[in-house]
Design a protein around this motif. Structure first.
Motif, mmCIF file in Angstrom:
data_model
loop_
_atom_site.group_PDB
_atom_site.id
_atom_site.type_symbol
_atom_site.label_atom_id
_atom_site.label_comp_id
_atom_site.label_asym_id
_atom_site.label_seq_id
_atom_site.Cartn_x
_atom_site.Cartn_y
_atom_site.Cartn_z
ATOM 1 N N GLU A 178 9.094 0.359 -17.074
ATOM 2 C CA GLU A 178 9.110 1.775 -17.409
ATOM 3 C C GLU A 178 9.004 2.584 -16.129
ATOM 4 N N TRP A 179 9.737 3.689 -16.063
ATOM 5 C CA TRP A 179 9.881 4.418 -14.807
ATOM 6 C C TRP A 179 8.541 4.875 -14.236
ATOM 7 N N LYS A 180 7.724 5.539 -15.059
ATOM 8 C CA LYS A 180 6.441 6.035 -14.567
ATOM 9 C C LYS A 180 5.528 4.894 -14.138
ATOM 10 N N GLY A 181 5.527 3.826 -14.923
ATOM 11 C CA GLY A 181 4.691 2.682 -14.575
ATOM 12 C C GLY A 181 5.157 2.007 -13.299
ATOM 13 N N LEU A 182 6.472 1.898 -13.111
ATOM 14 C CA LEU A 182 7.010 1.283 -11.898
ATOM 15 C C LEU A 182 6.662 2.107 -10.670
ATOM 16 N N ILE A 183 6.779 3.425 -10.767
ATOM 17 C CA ILE A 183 6.442 4.299 -9.643
ATOM 18 C C ILE A 183 4.970 4.152 -9.275
ATOM 19 N N LYS A 184 4.115 4.098 -10.277
ATOM 20 C CA LYS A 184 2.685 3.915 -10.018
ATOM 21 C C LYS A 184 2.427 2.558 -9.370
ATOM 22 N N THR A 185 3.140 1.542 -9.836
ATOM 23 C CA THR A 185 2.993 0.205 -9.249
ATOM 24 C C THR A 185 3.399 0.202 -7.783
ATOM 25 N N LEU A 186 4.516 0.851 -7.464
ATOM 26 C CA LEU A 186 4.978 0.909 -6.072
ATOM 27 C C LEU A 186 3.993 1.678 -5.193
ATOM 28 N N HIS A 187 3.398 2.727 -5.758
ATOM 29 C CA HIS A 187 2.417 3.512 -4.997
ATOM 30 C C HIS A 187 1.226 2.637 -4.585
ATOM 31 N N PHE A 188 0.686 1.895 -5.527
ATOM 32 C CA PHE A 188 -0.480 1.064 -5.221
ATOM 33 C C PHE A 188 -0.094 -0.223 -4.491
ATOM 34 N N ALA A 189 1.200 -0.546 -4.468
ATOM 35 C CA ALA A 189 1.641 -1.716 -3.712
ATOM 36 C C ALA A 189 1.728 -1.436 -2.211
ATOM 37 N N SER A 190 1.800 -0.156 -1.827
ATOM 38 C CA SER A 190 2.004 0.195 -0.415
ATOM 39 C C SER A 190 0.956 -0.412 0.516
ATOM 40 N N PRO A 191 -0.347 -0.191 0.291
ATOM 41 C CA PRO A 191 -1.327 -0.807 1.202
ATOM 42 C C PRO A 191 -1.343 -2.334 1.098
ATOM 43 N N LEU A 192 -0.996 -2.874 -0.072
ATOM 44 C CA LEU A 192 -0.974 -4.333 -0.231
ATOM 45 C C LEU A 192 0.158 -4.958 0.579
ATOM 46 N N ILE A 193 1.287 -4.281 0.651
ATOM 47 C CA ILE A 193 2.400 -4.774 1.476
ATOM 48 C C ILE A 193 1.966 -4.851 2.936
ATOM 49 N N LEU A 194 1.285 -3.810 3.404
ATOM 50 C CA LEU A 194 0.877 -3.763 4.812
ATOM 51 C C LEU A 194 -0.200 -4.797 5.120
ATOM 52 N N THR A 195 -1.202 -4.935 4.259
ATOM 53 C CA THR A 195 -2.237 -5.939 4.524
ATOM 54 C C THR A 195 -1.671 -7.348 4.388
ATOM 55 N N GLY A 196 -0.705 -7.538 3.473
ATOM 56 C CA GLY A 196 -0.050 -8.834 3.372
ATOM 57 C C GLY A 196 0.719 -9.173 4.634
ATOM 58 N N LEU A 197 1.428 -8.201 5.194
ATOM 59 C CA LEU A 197 2.145 -8.423 6.453
ATOM 60 C C LEU A 197 1.176 -8.662 7.602
ATOM 61 N N ALA A 198 0.039 -7.955 7.581
ATOM 62 C CA ALA A 198 -0.968 -8.144 8.632
ATOM 63 C C ALA A 198 -1.510 -9.571 8.633
ATOM 64 N N ILE A 199 -1.696 -10.122 7.436
ATOM 65 C CA ILE A 199 -2.134 -11.510 7.331
ATOM 66 C C ILE A 199 -1.003 -12.449 7.720
ATOM 67 N N GLY A 200 0.205 -12.168 7.227
ATOM 68 C CA GLY A 200 1.329 -13.081 7.405
ATOM 69 C C GLY A 200 1.718 -13.309 8.846
ATOM 70 N N ILE A 201 1.676 -12.263 9.674
ATOM 71 C CA ILE A 201 2.140 -12.418 11.050
ATOM 72 C C ILE A 201 1.232 -13.322 11.868
#
Length: 358
Positions: A47-70
C-alpha cells in the motif's frame, strides 16, 4: 551459479525459519499466521502510504547496515556503530537548537556534516588502536559504546536538558533544522540523501580499488600486506567511512523523525544493532543490505498494524528478530564448513553420473 545459490540459501532460509517458528507462536495465541503476516506485509509494502512509511524508517537502517558491511567485509568488526550513530545524533541535535538565524538548507547541512564528523572521530580511536597496535577492535568498540551512551546520558540530564520537558531530553531542534515532509508524505530529504550515499557505497564496494582491497583484506590480510597493500592505512579508512555512515544515520534520523535527543532515541535494541542484523542478512553487500533494510523496516512498522487488527501483540516482531539472529548461524555453518562440498559429493549432478557410467 553455486555462489548465487549459496547466497540465496543463506538469505532466505533464516527468514523462512524465523517466520515458521513465529507462526507456531501465533497459532498458539489463536490466530492464523498467514493472515497475520499477510496483513503486516500488505500494509507496509503493498500500500502506498505504508510503503512510504517503510522507506522513511528504512533510511537509517540502510546507513547503519552499510556501516557494518564495509568493515565486516574485510573481517574488521566495528561493533561501535550504535555509539557512533548516537554521537552523530546528539551533535546534530545540539547544533540544531543552538545555531540560530541560518537558512534551513545551511542549518540542516551543518548539522548533518557535524554528525558525520562526530561519527568519524569516535571511529578513529579503535581504528588507530587496531591498525598500529593490533588491539582487538571488537572489544574496544563494544566498550566504547557504553562510554558514549553514559556520556550522552549525563549531558542530556545536566547541561543540555530541556527544563520544560517532563522526562530526560534535550530541547527540540529549531524549525530551520527540521527536514520537512515531501509532498505531504512520510518521506523527508533524508531518504534521497540516503539513496545517494547508497549509490556511492555500491560503487565503492563493486567498482573501486578500495572495494577490491577490502575484499582482499577480508580473504587474506597477510597476503594483501605482502603484495604491497598498506593494510593498516586501509583499516583506518574503512573505519572512518563506517563512522561517517553511522554519524549520518543518527543525525539524519534526528532531523527527520525525532527532533530531540532522549534516552530511548535509538529504541530497543538500537538502530546500530539493527544495522548489524541487516548487514548479516544482506550478506554485507549493498544491494542485499538495501533489500534487508526495507524488509526489516516493514516488520517494524507493521508491528502496530498487528497489534490493532489482531490479538497478536506487536512484540512478536522482536521475537522474529531474535529468531533471525539465531537462524543466521546457518550462514556461519555454510561458510566455515564443507557442507556444500559434502552434499555435492553425496548427490552428484546428472552430467557427472553419466560421465562416470560411460
Amino acid at each position: 551459479m553455486e555462489k548465487i545459490v549459496r547466497q540465496t540459501f543463506n538469505t532466505l532460509l533464516p527468514v523462512l525459519c524465523a517466520f515458521f517458528v513465529g507462526g507456531i507462536i501465533i497459532v498458539c495465541i489463536g490466530e492464523n499466521p498467514l493472515t497475520v503476516y499477510g496483513l503486516m506485509l500488505k500494509n507496509t509494502l503493498f500500500e502506498w502510504k505504508g510503503l512510504i512509511k517503510t522507506l522513511h524508517f528504512a533510511s537509517p537502517l540502510i546507513l547503519t547496515g552499510l556501516a557494518i558491511g564495509i568493515t565486516f567485509k574485510a573481517n574488521i568488526f566495528n561493533m561501535g556503530v550504535e555509539g557512533q550513530m548516537l554521537g552523530g545524533a546528539f551533535t546534530a541535535c545540539v547544533l540544531g537548537f543552538t545555531l540560530q538565524g541560518l537558512p534551513s538548507v545551511v542549518h540542516i547541512g551543518i548539522c548533518l556534516l557535524a554528525g558525520v564528523v562526530c561519527g568519524m572521530l569516535l571511529a578513529v580511536i579503535p581504528a588507530l588502536l587496531k591498525a598500529y597496535l593490533h588491539v582487538n577492535e571488537m572489544v574496544v568498540t563494544l566498550m566504547l559504546n557504553y562510554a558514549i551512551i553514559e556520556i550522552l546520558r549525563v549531558l542530556s540530564q545536566t547541561i543540555y536538558r530541556d527544563p520544560a520537558s517532563g522526562y530526560v531530553s534535550t530541547p527540540p531542534v529549531l524549525s530551520s533544522a527540521m527536514m520537512n515532509r515531501l509532498s505531504g508524505t512520510s518521506l523527508t530529504a533524508f531518504f534521497p540523501v540516503t539513496m545517494v550515499v547508497f549509490v556511492l557505497m555500491y560503487l565503492v564496494f563493486n567498482k573501486s580499488r578500495l572495494g577490491y582491497e577490502i575484499k582482499s583484506i577480508g580473504r587474506n590480510p597477510e597476503f594483501a600486506e605482502a603484495s604491497g597493500m598498506n593494510v593498516a592505512k586501509k583499516i583506518v579508512v574503512m573505519m572512518l567511512i563506517s563512522g561517517a555512515l553511522s554519524g549520518l544515520a543518527g543525525s539524519g534520523f534526528m532531523l527527520s523523525e525525532k527532533f530531540k535527543y532522549t534516552l530511548d532515541f535509538s529504541g530497543t535494541p538500537g538502530l546500530g544493532w539493527d544495522g548489524m542484523l541487516i548487514s548479516l542478512l544482506g550478506g554485507h553487500s549493498p544491494i542485499g543490505i538495501l533489500v534487508a533494510a526495507i524488509f526489516y523496516s516493514a516488520l517494524k512498522t507493521g508491528s502496530d498494524t498487528i497489534g490493532i487488527f489482531t490479538n497478536v501483540p506487536k512484540e512478536i516482531v522482536g521475537v522474529i528478530q531474535g529468531l533471525l539472529i539465531l537462524f543466521l548461524s546457518i550462514r556461519f555453518i555454510d561458510e566455515h564448513t564443507t557442507l556444500f562440498s559434502r552434499l555435492k559429493a553425496k548427490f552428484p549432478s546428472r552430467g557427472k553420473k553419466e560421465a562416470t557410467s560411460a
